[in-house]
Scaffold this active site. Structure first.
Site, PDB file in Angstrom:
ATOM      1  N   ASP A   1     -68.662 -20.323  57.410  1.00 49.68           N
ATOM      2  CA  ASP A   1     -68.509 -20.313  59.064  1.00 49.68           C
ATOM      3  C   ASP A   1     -69.184 -21.193  59.757  1.00 49.68           C
ATOM      4  OD1 ASP A   1     -67.561 -18.059  61.056  1.00 49.68           O
ATOM      5  OD2 ASP A   1     -69.637 -18.361  61.609  1.00 49.68           O
TER       6      ASP A   1
ATOM      7  N   GLU B   1     -64.717 -23.571  57.529  1.00 49.36           N
ATOM      8  CA  GLU B   1     -64.133 -23.178  58.743  1.00 49.36           C
ATOM      9  C   GLU B   1     -64.769 -24.085  59.969  1.00 49.36           C
ATOM     10  OE1 GLU B   1     -63.886 -20.187  62.320  1.00 49.36           O
ATOM     11  OE2 GLU B   1     -65.605 -21.101  61.468  1.00 49.36           O
TER      12      GLU B   1
END
Lengths: 665, 665
Positions: free
Chosen positions: A396, A425
């Site tokens: 993330d 990401e």
């Protein structure tokens, strides 16, 4: 300020003579593939043949011997293969590495003195000029080769010298030029003026790093009732359907305990009700942190059983690695020195402008107490999940954590477990997107969701096939995510979902889908590219058999990908001419053209579109009037195309794209 | 074979944690201009402004401070200038260096903590959210800055802190944001996470390295009678005419004693008569070698007088540095160990396939006796001529001598005499041509003589404006040489000579002409691109006032070059549209567009050619219907152009090209 240097010091500062004498005589330039001059490792997958090219040349007209050498990073011995002279000092070789892990490669070049001698001898012999002196020189080559050799080789060279001394000129000529002599002399070659390129790194990953279909779901939503929290055990029932759609990777958002303080309510509201589950990205509670499992999802044993069951269905579980903490994360108590505290005793909440994450705070990687304890702790967390059978991590927001941290963490984890895959990401500026690939991320989220027009898509697909992207960056085309409900889909209807699925599945070897896409979910938060009633903040049961779903099409697209090697990477893509700005038309093909797929996607989900288009006959070396065989990979129909220019009509209510295999003849 | 490394060793081999912790947090990528990742120096000239660009970025959202720093190679202190954020992590700065010599430059970046603080503070203030806590943090920034400073700076920061503590929120906000505070805080900045690029080298040469017109003559031919050997003293009379044509450099083939053994006769014949002068490239006789002067040309005093007289005419003498020996060169006796002797006691004569040089032999730079004595001797020869006032050397066939030798020799000589210019006479594969520039050659011969069609010329001119060529290679467009009598000129007549002169003078800042071109000499050895009765082997008196000469046109072309900065380099060239394959049409312009010259050259010396063509209005930011001023630089006529599309007609019997200055309005 100290004194500037004297003239003599200046003269030798640039290049002292002793150093010049050690410079390689042979220039080795522009070695490809490389990234930033060898600063980072180039990407490859197991079994892939990596063409390596360079310009290699020296002064004068001597022949060069040029080898490609490679070895696993921990190994001592190099493997070697000859490179081929392609003209104008361009040399080409091929690397084919069997196993995963980091390899080094380099180019070795030297002046091939005996080869140069033979080349000149042959020219003179053919020109019928006297060669007595040349033959004498040749025998001297052989004598010296024998002298610097040992054992059997020395003896065989001595015997060769004796034989030459007794032969006629024609006989000697023949003897010098025969392959056996070349082999002997190569074995005794002292590699005059041996020059080496830098060592370049190559990261070899398993196939799944380049070719995989990802399916994302929230385990807590695998339930018939929004009031009942879904569990790992519930997910078992979904596995066959996900596998039947052709997916390889089943990815879960964070599965760790969720904090209570500042917990978000439905639609990202700032106050949660007592039964609101909160965002799984607000990691950590008194029940544990990144190493722990959210109790409502099940036990560690449940998780292990799910990993095993997924594997039985050919699916790998991917976890989310989100380095952030809810305000209830145990680290705030145990390691306060890992955070930046404000004067009022709070920690600033996270932001990824314009988004605000009031329910999470970030660690400070360079805080005095965090170096290196935090780094090691994070590595150990990843390794802990690897040891639970998780070999794929979606990371993330990696671009908000220090690059050196990732470079180390990925190298360290992959040094132990080379099968581990990291997906970045990152949605940020291009340089950072590429850099994350350079420092080790196997693959990355992309700008795909915001590339809609023909020009945008053609430019983007093409750019990803060019340097530096092709060496460092594998795009994973997610058609949607819990964070991105693409504007294009809000009004496109079912055809739009098929368009984006075709673009993603055909455009890259890696694509991903977040659950709900297959049933064409698209209700947005008004005016935003976000989902209404986002699953990030609430439990969302779904009816996957809802009418109008595109499950069959997704399954067929994934099936085609498995059958055709050209579709198993984003590389080898070339945009071709179709004379309609609503139709993107491109080819995907392997280097040898044995797998050659043509893809035409109408970008208009509402109207029929027609276009003349060009078959890329030139890529097969065929004339413009050649005939080729076509096969519709969605329905199996076959036909013959006559000539280069063809015509197509795409009706989005039927199928908004065509996928055709083309073969010569 | 020793054992491969253990897993633990492998894990840490790629990147051990202590090393990762020292990696720069800020990425500095793709610094331009650079050559091969900084391995070689980029070229510039005195007074030139060099734009430097890079991508600079870090994790997170903090503001960065990015500086460009540079210094002469021998200096200790760096000069610095701020770089500007151009968006998407692209930063740009400008280097302007005053003097000649080698400079280093680098990029320095750190996290601008106070700048980031102010940016966030302003956003929050504007959004009218509470900022008490932020102001408290700001005061803490100032307090810490005062603590880590000394003397007056510390006191002023302490005073600032006191002032802030007594102010209202609005007052504090205003105080944080004012420029004086920024200056103080910048002075006390501890440059958090300071990251440095590599040091990159920049070779700054005098203007003449980039902008010069060369004229080549054989001094021995400056005579009225082929039977009387011309001398340095004879050359004095030619100086005014050469200068009047606008030349800067007067280049002589080798002026050293010429060998007798294997001396070549007229038209490269293998046997010379007793009065044949021989090729000046067969250097060395009992009268001396590369350090000596051919007695028939005059004395050393004569040479010095000629150098001085040339200087008075604004001309610099360039000498030929041809590292080769006639078989009578003193080195064969004095330093037999510098040569490769064959079994029969001879040395192989030189070849540059397909050319054969039976009258010369080559040294072996890496022979045991030659390292380093030969290298030093050659350096001393060059330095000896520099001390005679020769600052420009045309180097014969540098690509057949080792690259490390040149790299050292040029660095050494230019370390002592940064004004020295080396021109590479290399006609070989592109990689070697570029490499010679990379290792230090100021400029190079080119493929220009063999680029004749519009497509060839457009491609070549464009390529020279692109990386890697633009950073490493300055093309000197010779329209002819004693070795090259271009095929195009054999049948083109006078118009052809004007075509090539226009292309050379307008195409590059550097061009050269070998005497005879101005009187349109073109008689070839049948079937070859060589001159009949080549001056290399015989004395060739000429009548420079012969009818049909192009002396006036050459003078005007050179005059235009001096008047218009855009023409003083090969850079800044852009090919534009002219719809006729016989007309090459391009622009040359400075970065600021203040000097903007349009050049149209008909490549057809026989027929009139017409074309519509586009004025590059877009480069001035003008609409397609704008009007611009045109000026014919050959005759001074001026006019107004209306709109983008124009029409031209070129009559080669009149003048086969047009050179127009364009200005907006």
């Amino acid at each position: 300020m100290t004194a500037d240097k004297s003239l003599d010091e200046q003269v030798t500062e640039v290049l002292p003579l002793p150093q010049a004498l050690l410079l390689p005589r042979i220039a080795i330039e522009d070695v490809q593939p490389t990234i930033d001059g060898g600063q980072f490792a180039v990407k490859a997958v197991v079994g892939q043949e990596v063409p390596v090219t360079a310009r290699v040349f020296a002064d004068g007209h001597d022949k060069l011997a040029v080898l490609l050498a490679w070895k696993p990073v921990g190994a001592v011995d190099w493997q070697r293969a000859a490179m081929t002279d392609k003209g104008n000092n361009h040399w080409q070789g091929r690397l084919r590495v069997g196993g995963q892990g980091r390899y080094m490669y380099r180019i070795e070049a030297w002046i091939d003195q005996f080869g140069s001698y033979c080349y000149e001898l042959e020219k003179k012999f053919v020109a019928a000029v006297p060669i007595d002196l040349e033959l004498q020189e040749g025998r001297e080559h052989v004598r010296q080769a024998s002298e610097r050799s040992q054992g059997e080789l020395a003896e065989r060279l001595a015997a060769l010298h004796d034989e030459l001394s007794q032969r006629s000129n024609d006989g000697q000529f023949e003897c010098f030029l025969k392959p056996a002599t070349a082999v002997l002399m190569r074995q005794a070659d002292h590699q005059a003026y041996l020059s080496l390129s830098h060592d370049f790194a190559l990261d070899v990953e398993r196939q799944l790093a380049q070719f995989a279909s990802w399916y994302e779901l929230f385990p807590r939503s695998v339930t018939d009732d929004a009031a009942r929290h879904g569990t790992f055990n519930d997910v078992h029932a979904r596995l066959p359907a996900i596998r039947d759609m052709g997916f390889d990777v089943l990815y879960f958002p964070p599965i760790h305990p969720i904090g209570r303080r500042h917990r978000k309510g439905p639609n990202n509201s700032l106050t949660a009700g007592p039964d609101d589950p909160g965002s799984p990205y607000a990691i950590g509670s008194e029940e544990g942190g990144h190493e722990a499992i959210h109790p409502q999802l099940g036990s560690r044993e449940d998780f292990r059983r799910l990993v095993a069951a997924a594997a039985e269905h050919g699916l790998e579980i991917a976890l989310d690695f989100a380095i952030q903490c809810s305000q209830d994360h145990p680290w705030l108590q145990q390691h306060p020195g890992w955070f930046n505290w404000r004067p009022d005793g709070t920690i600033k909440y996270a932001e990824n402008p314009p988004k605000k994450y009031q329910d999470i705070v970030n660690v400070d990687f360079y805080a005095a107490d965090a170096v290196p304890a935090l780094w090691i702790e994070l590595r150990d967390i990843v390794v802990g999940w690897v040891e639970e059978g998780v070999k794929i991590f979606r990371v993330d927001n990696p671009h908000t954590k220090p690059l050196p941290f990732w470079q180390w963490l990925i190298a360290d984890v992959r040094g132990r477990y080379p099968e581990v895959i990291f997906l970045a990401e990152a949605f940020t500026a291009p340089a950072m997107m590429a850099r994350l690939g350079k420092i080790g991320y196997s693959q990355s989220y992309t700008y795909f969701t915001w590339r809609n027009t023909k020009a945008e898509l053609a430019t983007y697909f093409t750019e990803l096939n060019q340097s530096p992207w092709r060496e460092c960056y594998r795009p994973n085309f997610f058609v949607n995510t819990p964070d991105i409900n693409p504007a294009f889909l809000h009004q496109s209807g079912r055809a739009g979902f098929l368009i984006r699925a075709a673009l993603a599945t055909m455009g890259s070897g890696l694509w991903g889908m977040y659950s709900g896409f297959e049933i064409c979910e698209s209700a947005p938060l008004p005016g935003k590219e976000e989902y209404l009633d986002s699953e990030k903040y609430q439990i969302r049961p779904r009816d996957y058999s809802a009418p109008g779903n595109i499950i069959a099409e997704i399954a067929q697209l994934n099936r085609i990908r498995r059958q055709h090697p050209a579709l198993q990477t984003h590389l080898g893509l070339q945009v071709y001419n179709a004379w309609n700005d609503n139709i993107l038309y491109f080819g995907k093909r392997t280097a040898d053209r044995s797998s050659f797929i043509l893809v035409a996607v109408s970008l208009d989900p509402h109207n029929a579109q027609e276009a003349h288009f060009e078959l890329p006959l030139w890529e097969f070396g065929l004339p413009d009037d050649a005939q080729t065989r076509g096969e519709d990979l969605m329905n199996g129909h076959t036909w013959t195309w006559y000539g280069k220019t063809q015509w197509m009509r795409i009706e989005p209510w039927h199928q908004p794209f065509g996928i055709w295999r083309i073969t010569p003849g």
